[in-house]
Design a protein around this motif. Sequence first.
Motif, mmCIF file in Angstrom:
data_model
loop_
_atom_site.group_PDB
_atom_site.id
_atom_site.type_symbol
_atom_site.label_atom_id
_atom_site.label_comp_id
_atom_site.label_asym_id
_atom_site.label_seq_id
_atom_site.Cartn_x
_atom_site.Cartn_y
_atom_site.Cartn_z
ATOM 1 N N GLY A 32 -34.913 -17.824 -42.686
ATOM 2 C CA GLY A 32 -35.609 -17.650 -43.958
ATOM 3 C C GLY A 32 -36.969 -17.001 -43.813
ATOM 4 O O GLY A 32 -37.810 -17.123 -44.688
ATOM 5 N N LYS A 33 -37.198 -16.339 -42.687
ATOM 6 C CA LYS A 33 -38.473 -15.649 -42.408
ATOM 7 C C LYS A 33 -39.657 -16.620 -42.419
ATOM 8 O O LYS A 33 -40.770 -16.260 -42.759
ATOM 9 N N LYS A 34 -39.378 -17.896 -42.054
ATOM 10 C CA LYS A 34 -40.429 -18.912 -42.057
ATOM 11 C C LYS A 34 -40.962 -19.131 -40.645
ATOM 12 O O LYS A 34 -40.217 -19.013 -39.666
ATOM 13 N N ASN A 35 -42.242 -19.448 -40.564
ATOM 14 C CA ASN A 35 -42.862 -19.843 -39.303
ATOM 15 C C ASN A 35 -42.879 -21.358 -39.247
ATOM 16 O O ASN A 35 -43.081 -22.027 -40.262
ATOM 17 N N ARG A 36 -42.661 -21.903 -38.056
ATOM 18 C CA ARG A 36 -42.758 -23.353 -37.894
ATOM 19 C C ARG A 36 -43.045 -23.676 -36.434
ATOM 20 O O ARG A 36 -42.879 -22.850 -35.555
ATOM 21 N N TRP A 37 -43.490 -24.902 -36.198
ATOM 22 C CA TRP A 37 -43.743 -25.401 -34.862
ATOM 23 C C TRP A 37 -42.683 -26.431 -34.526
ATOM 24 O O TRP A 37 -42.340 -27.267 -35.354
ATOM 25 N N VAL A 38 -42.154 -26.352 -33.299
ATOM 26 C CA VAL A 38 -41.122 -27.275 -32.838
ATOM 27 C C VAL A 38 -41.613 -27.927 -31.553
ATOM 28 O O VAL A 38 -42.084 -27.239 -30.645
ATOM 29 N N GLN A 39 -41.501 -29.238 -31.489
ATOM 30 C CA GLN A 39 -41.910 -29.954 -30.285
ATOM 31 C C GLN A 39 -40.882 -29.721 -29.183
ATOM 32 O O GLN A 39 -39.672 -29.752 -29.427
ATOM 33 N N LEU A 40 -41.353 -29.479 -27.963
ATOM 34 C CA LEU A 40 -40.479 -29.223 -26.823
ATOM 35 C C LEU A 40 -40.411 -30.443 -25.913
ATOM 36 O O LEU A 40 -41.440 -31.048 -25.611
ATOM 37 N N PRO A 41 -39.210 -30.784 -25.449
ATOM 38 C CA PRO A 41 -39.101 -31.903 -24.505
ATOM 39 C C PRO A 41 -39.686 -31.523 -23.139
ATOM 40 O O PRO A 41 -39.738 -30.350 -22.769
ATOM 41 N N GLY A 42 -40.100 -32.525 -22.389
ATOM 42 C CA GLY A 42 -40.727 -32.309 -21.093
ATOM 43 C C GLY A 42 -39.897 -31.509 -20.116
ATOM 44 O O GLY A 42 -40.432 -30.675 -19.378
ATOM 45 N N ASN A 43 -38.569 -31.720 -20.104
ATOM 46 C CA ASN A 43 -37.742 -30.981 -19.147
ATOM 47 C C ASN A 43 -37.727 -29.489 -19.462
ATOM 48 O O ASN A 43 -37.640 -28.659 -18.547
ATOM 49 N N VAL A 44 -37.849 -29.125 -20.711
ATOM 50 C CA VAL A 44 -37.910 -27.704 -21.079
ATOM 51 C C VAL A 44 -39.231 -27.111 -20.597
ATOM 52 O O VAL A 44 -39.258 -25.996 -20.061
ATOM 53 N N ILE A 45 -40.311 -27.849 -20.744
ATOM 54 C CA ILE A 45 -41.617 -27.376 -20.274
ATOM 55 C C ILE A 45 -41.580 -27.173 -18.762
ATOM 56 O O ILE A 45 -42.062 -26.160 -18.249
ATOM 57 N N SER A 46 -40.994 -28.115 -18.030
ATOM 58 C CA SER A 46 -40.879 -27.977 -16.572
ATOM 59 C C SER A 46 -40.104 -26.717 -16.204
ATOM 60 O O SER A 46 -40.502 -25.968 -15.311
ATOM 61 N N ASP A 47 -39.007 -26.464 -16.907
ATOM 62 C CA ASP A 47 -38.206 -25.261 -16.641
ATOM 63 C C ASP A 47 -38.987 -23.993 -16.964
ATOM 64 O O ASP A 47 -38.923 -23.009 -16.221
ATOM 65 N N VAL A 124 -33.434 -34.078 -38.717
ATOM 66 C CA VAL A 124 -32.583 -32.927 -38.372
ATOM 67 C C VAL A 124 -32.937 -31.753 -39.283
ATOM 68 O O VAL A 124 -33.064 -30.615 -38.825
ATOM 69 N N GLN A 125 -33.119 -32.025 -40.561
ATOM 70 C CA GLN A 125 -33.497 -30.992 -41.527
ATOM 71 C C GLN A 125 -34.789 -30.306 -41.100
ATOM 72 O O GLN A 125 -34.870 -29.082 -41.085
ATOM 73 N N LYS A 126 -35.773 -31.085 -40.716
ATOM 74 C CA LYS A 126 -37.064 -30.522 -40.311
ATOM 75 C C LYS A 126 -36.924 -29.683 -39.040
ATOM 76 O O LYS A 126 -37.482 -28.585 -38.947
ATOM 77 N N LEU A 127 -36.193 -30.185 -38.057
ATOM 78 C CA LEU A 127 -36.026 -29.456 -36.805
ATOM 79 C C LEU A 127 -35.292 -28.130 -36.988
ATOM 80 O O LEU A 127 -35.564 -27.159 -36.287
ATOM 81 N N LEU A 128 -34.373 -28.091 -37.945
ATOM 82 C CA LEU A 128 -33.654 -26.849 -38.214
ATOM 83 C C LEU A 128 -34.437 -25.914 -39.129
ATOM 84 O O LEU A 128 -34.078 -24.768 -39.301
ATOM 85 N N GLY A 129 -35.504 -26.426 -39.739
ATOM 86 C CA GLY A 129 -36.327 -25.593 -40.610
ATOM 87 C C GLY A 129 -35.728 -25.369 -41.983
ATOM 88 O O GLY A 129 -36.016 -24.373 -42.640
ATOM 89 N N HIS A 130 -34.906 -26.308 -42.435
ATOM 90 C CA HIS A 130 -34.269 -26.177 -43.748
ATOM 91 C C HIS A 130 -35.167 -26.743 -44.837
ATOM 92 O O HIS A 130 -35.784 -27.792 -44.656
ATOM 93 N N ASP A 131 -35.212 -26.073 -45.977
ATOM 94 C CA ASP A 131 -35.935 -26.589 -47.137
ATOM 95 C C ASP A 131 -35.117 -27.638 -47.877
ATOM 96 O O ASP A 131 -35.665 -28.572 -48.444
ATOM 97 N N ARG A 132 -33.801 -27.453 -47.856
ATOM 98 C CA ARG A 132 -32.924 -28.325 -48.654
ATOM 99 C C ARG A 132 -32.021 -29.157 -47.756
ATOM 100 O O ARG A 132 -31.434 -28.648 -46.815
#
Length: 161
Positions: A32-47, A124-132
């Motif tokens: 939807g051409k939206k910007n958002r911030w998503v929290q990353l798990p520690g194992n992803v940061i390590s990788d 789940v809605q927030k993590l996917l960036g859905h409005d509805r």
Amino acid sequence: MELSRLTWADISQGTTPQYAGSWLLHVREGKGKKNRWVQLPGNVISDLQAWRIRVLSSGYPASPDSPILFAMRGRIRRLTTRRLQQDAEQAFADCGIIGHSVHDMRHTFATHLWLAAGENISIVQKLLGHDRIETTCRYIQGLSSSIGKALENLYKIKQYL
């Protein structure tokens, strides 16, 4: 696909009390051409940190505006969305997964969060960036229309409480 546009500057530590000490990924012009911030798990940061060290030790740039994923054919260049899709489709085929796309991974992510991890559907809605919430319900595989409708109604009621 947002992944093809990621730069090292898109990863940072949270500064607000809610995200203090957490690593965040800035998704620019996502669904939807939206910007958002998503929290990353520690194992992803390590990788990612290991990948950045590998990139730097190979003599490639890893400055803030450099792409995280890139291709080399004479020079470093950003991977295209199509190239990432082709690579993912090849990886799926190599694993015996036929007839699925990169987008299907969003559905799998939503289903896993909701069913396997027991997350609240609004998370789940927030993590996917859905409005509805209705959109999120369509993403969750195996969610019958009657359950989806009940969740939608429950969510609507919750908004008025």
